[in-house]
Design an enzyme around this catalytic site. Structure first.
Site, short mmCIF file in Angstrom:
data_model
loop_
_atom_site.label_atom_id
_atom_site.label_comp_id
_atom_site.label_asym_id
_atom_site.label_seq_id
_atom_site.Cartn_x
_atom_site.Cartn_y
_atom_site.Cartn_z
N ASP A 5 -4.71 24.16 -20.27
CA ASP A 5 -3.77 24.86 -21.25
C ASP A 5 -3.64 26.47 -21.11
O ASP A 5 -2.34 27.04 -21.58
CB ASP A 5 -4.15 24.84 -23.06
CG ASP A 5 -4.08 23.24 -23.16
OD1 ASP A 5 -4.28 22.37 -22.25
OD2 ASP A 5 -3.81 22.94 -24.39
N GLU A 39 1.92 17.41 -19.39
CA GLU A 39 1.68 16.18 -20.11
C GLU A 39 2.40 16.44 -21.54
O GLU A 39 2.92 17.43 -21.98
CB GLU A 39 0.06 16.60 -20.80
CG GLU A 39 -0.11 17.92 -21.39
CD GLU A 39 -1.67 18.21 -21.80
OE1 GLU A 39 -2.55 18.25 -20.87
OE2 GLU A 39 -2.19 18.26 -22.86
#
Length: 833
Positions: free
Chosen positions: A466, A537
């Site tokens: 992330d 994602e």
């Protein structure tokens, strides 16, 4: 300074034990162990690791097995995945250390005079004892993604079954919640995917190997490829020159210099390649055979490895042999593929991946292993069958480094793999890292790079998820990739960042992770997860179980209304997705209020189908403005109501069939943004039997035909996407009902059906509020009205079955389903019972 300090620490550490993997001339998998909690043992490692020690009261276990997996093997926890049984496990018993112990014999081959033991995965840290001696401490043996190998030659005995290894293992403390925690054990977490395993996956979670060789060992082979293409046109799949480099790590275990004859034998060459090298005592060196020195490694028109979608995943073998004084000391044989992975950031700032020089739209799912790391090759093979059957071409591994069998299967199937580190846990708690964390991270990456670089299925390694790593961390990682000659692309983050070291990532992690309506993907104005760029994602989020899977998971007394027994099977209860609160209101509004669990779950399947189909269709339609999409997720670690294309029981649910429909080879589709009809070719050759007829029909809720149009398409080029028709505004169609249907059909010049598609739509649109978007969803101010579907009359279908002999001595069954009525038979599913 940190990188230099860690490098010095690594050099000093390796003086005490061998740190490299070898594949030896004789290798035994040490699978039979005993285990026990340290509080019940009372003895130290010097006693436990002696042959005469009485461990008869300990429990038997087949390794690899975490402590939870071991206890499940012994029947301590029946039906853990049913209801809330997992909550009944006492986590306190995993606070003390646990012991694993095994006894074994060593080789009596006089040419195999060096014996080593290799641990392919210890979670998290361990004291290792052998025949009464401490050979490594928990300060040295730490980190689940590292290989640890020890030379036990001087301590081993030749007597039968008289050697004992004992391992005392302590659990990691690696947490994702609360989000501001600073845990630093670089271990394994499931983030918000599911409840954390009570033991934190502690134990011998990967194989333990005993090997015997001569003084020189071989390990970590690689065959890398640079392709040049001398022709173009229809022959692009075969007309290549491959320039190969063969690499292997050679280690001298002896206390004297050794002259070594090293040979490489590739399965498609008529003779081997040979060179002579000299290694100093205890020296390890990467030795290569390159195409400049060895012209045989410039291969004309070889059998190329392709992802299954693009061609055949051809595999070859390489055997490497090390000889000392004319005797074989070690040999290693590995499979490899001739292929080249590259990527660019295009003019729009999007990351595009290429396989053998051709662009590929990545259509993937995020992988989850079993909650207790119980790897099952047969099950994974079934799941890979599903991946190909759905039309997906890739799998992303976020911090879940699977065993070698996983990657071997991916090589065979032609499925691309995107491995990398995890988000939200210690792997991204860089502000709390100190020297040990830097070293563990560095050597964990080194192990993974070395073992993975041989596999043709590896597309890219994401060394953060992330966030963007600090420069000192990224520099350390890049140094490892460089030192180990990593042959594939690397990516600094799965999010949209620009690194001062590696440049723009060209990807995005903008979600969604929760329900969004089907029109989301093509109406996104450029602020969220719509069909542009590379979505690493995301997806339509919640995916309630089918009713039969639900009955296997939730006790009947808790089946309705929705309650904690439902929610407990919705990810991690400390995360944002621990319930169905973001899914149920739009489901009720769009499909009508639910009256039972069966009613709710059936409507959920309908909603899940339209959501997942819309996502994959949008990304396929927009290639290469969109360059990749990773559905979050492919599968689950246990039975769940969120994030999967098939459930833990391997039930192909609506999302499975929606994905298969949208990723079919030649596809006709409806665009939710403007009503246009498109054709998508996902193959790397033109569709056969041109020209084609594409038709679109609109029906009302009672199956009355209200509109029809068609067009002839002269050809469908390879890897193409183009518009064919425009449907008129629904407000212009007489007698349209609030819920209506669109049927699409594409046929070839032989009359065969190439593609068909069926949509249920509403004259009332879903209205998205884009300026209220979060990373997990975009809310709606109002919803489509599809409640007329509840008024469809029941239809008695007719079925027939034909049985015939299959290709592999099995029996194939063809089922024909017919609708004899004048009503629409909606959302029919075949199921084996």
């Amino acid at each position: 300074n940190v990188v230099i300090a860690n490098a010095l620490f690594f050099i000093l550490l390796t003086l005490s034990f061998v740190s490299f993997q070898v594949t030896a001339s004789e290798t035994t998998d040490l699978a039979d162990w005993k285990y026990e909690i340290s509080t019940l043992v009372g003895d130290d490692g010097s006693a436990i690791s002696t042959p005469g020690y009485d461990a008869s009261s300990w429990h038997n276990v087949k390794v690899p097995a975490t402590i939870m997996a071991a206890r499940i093997q012994n029947g301590d926890y029946p039906d853990l995945f049913y209801g809330n049984h997992l909550l009944e496990v006492d986590e306190a018993i995993f606070t003390p250390s646990w012991w694993y112990r095994t006894q074994f014999s060593v080789s009596d081959d006089p040419n195999s005079n060096f014996t080593r033991i290799l641990f392919k995965g210890i979670n998290f840290k361990a004291n290792v004892w052998f025949n009464g001696k401490l050979i490594a401490t928990e300060e040295e043996v730490v980190g689940p993604f590292r290989y640890f190998e020890f030379d036990i030659t001087s301590l081993a005995t030749s007597a039968n079954n008289s050697n004992v290894i004992a391992v005392e293992i302590s659990r990691p403390y690696d947490f994702c919640f609360p989000p501001d925690n600073n845990s630093t054990d670089l271990a394994i977490t499931f983030v918000d995917w599911n409840p954390p395993p009570p033991d934190a996956n502690m134990g011998l979670w990967r194989n333990v190997l005993l090997s015997s060789t001569g003084s020189v060992t071989l390990g970590y082979p690689m065959v890398s490829t640079i392709l040049t293409n001398s022709t173009s046109g229809d022959d692009y799949l075969t007309s290549y020159t491959a320039h190969l480099t063969v690499l292997v790590l050679v280690t001298n275990l002896d206390t004297r210099p050794v002259e070594i004859t090293l040979s490489a034998h590739l399965s498609f060459l008529s003779s081997g390649l040979t060179q002579t090298i000299t290694l100093q005592p205890n020296q390890s060196k990467a030795i290569e055979f390159n195409s400049t020195t060895f012209s045989e490694l410039n291969v004309q028109n070889p059998q190329i490895w392709w992802p299954w979608q693009m061609g055949k995943p051809s595999l070859h073998s390489v055997q490497l042999i090390a000889q000392v004084n004319g005797e074989t000391s070690d040999n290693i044989t590995s499979r490899f593929g001739i292929r080249e992975m590259t990527s660019i950031v295009d003019e729009a700032g999007n990351r595009v991946y290429f396989v053998n020089g051709l662009p590929i739209l990545i259509r993937a799912g995020g992988w989850s292993p079993d909650m207790f790391q119980r790897f099952n090759r047969s099950r994974v093979k079934d799941e890979f069958d599903y991946v190909v059957h759905m039309g997906l071409n890739a799998i992303r591994l976020e911090g879940k480094m699977e065993p070698d069998d996983f990657f071997d299967l991916a090589d065979e199937y032609g499925i691309l793999i995107l491995p990398g580190w995890c988000c939200c846990d210690a792997w991204q708690h860089w502000n709390a890292w100190e020297e040990p964390q830097y070293h563990i991270a560095q050597e964990s990456l080194r192990t993974q790079v070395r073992r993975l670089r041989i596999h043709p299925s590896i597309l890219v390694f994401l060394y953060s998820s992330d966030e963007l790593p600090p420069e000192v961390v990224e520099e350390m990682y890049i140094q490892v990739f460089t030192e180990e000659k990593w042959p594939n692309p690397i990516l600094a983050s799965a999010s949209n960042y620009t690194s001062p070291l590696s440049g723009p990532t060209g990807v995005k992690m903008s979600g969604p992770y929760s329900w969004v309506p089907p029109n989301y993907w093509l109406t996104d104005p450029g602020v969220a997860g719509g069909a542009f760029s590379f979505l690493t994602e995301g997806g339509p989020g919640q995916n309630p179980l089918t009713y039969e899977a639900f009955q296997r998971t939730v006790p009947s007394e808790y089946d309705w209304p929705i309650n904690f027994h439902w929610n407990y099977h919705c990810g991690n209860q400390r995360g944002l997705f621990g319930n169905l609160n973001m899914f149920t209101p739009p489901l009720d509004a769009r499909y009508g209020n639910n009256t039972s669990a069966e009613d709710y779950l059936q409507k959920s399947q309908v909603a899940v189908y339209e959501g997942h189909r819309a996502m994959f269709e949008a990304y396929s339609r927009n290639k290469y403005l969109s360059t990749g999409v990773v559905q979050w997720m492919l599968n689950n670690a246990w039975p769940e109501m969120i994030w999967h294309l098939y459930d833990y029981y391997l039930t192909p649910s609506a999302s499975y069939f929606a994905t298969r429909k949208s990723c079919e080879p030649f596809h006709v589709m409806y665009s939710y943004n403007d009503g246009s009809i498109w054709v998508v070719n996902s193959r790397y050759y033109p569709a056969q039997n041109a020209p084609f007829n594409v038709s679109a029909k609109i029906f009302d809720i009672d199956a009355n035909l209200l509109y029809s149009d068609s067009k002839t398409v002269s050809s469908i080029p390879s890897d193409s996407t183009f518009q064919v028709l425009d449907l008129p505004p629904v407000t212009s169609i007489a007698n349209i009902t609030q819920t209506y249907f669109v049927k699409l059909l594409m046929t070839s010049n032989t009359g065969d059906v190439v593609s068909e598609n069926f949509y249920w739509l509403s004259t009332v649109p879903d209205v998205l509020v884009w300026n209220e978007s979060t990373f997990y969803n975009t809310p709606c101010s109002s919803y489509a009205n599809l409640t007329l579907l509840q008024s469809l009359p029941p239809v008695q279908l007719e079925t027939s079955m034909n049985f015939f002999q299959g290709d592999h001595n099995d029996t194939d069954v063809t089922v024909v389903v017919s609708n004899p009525s004048t009503s629409i038979a909606f959302f029919i599913r075949l199921r084996i019972v």
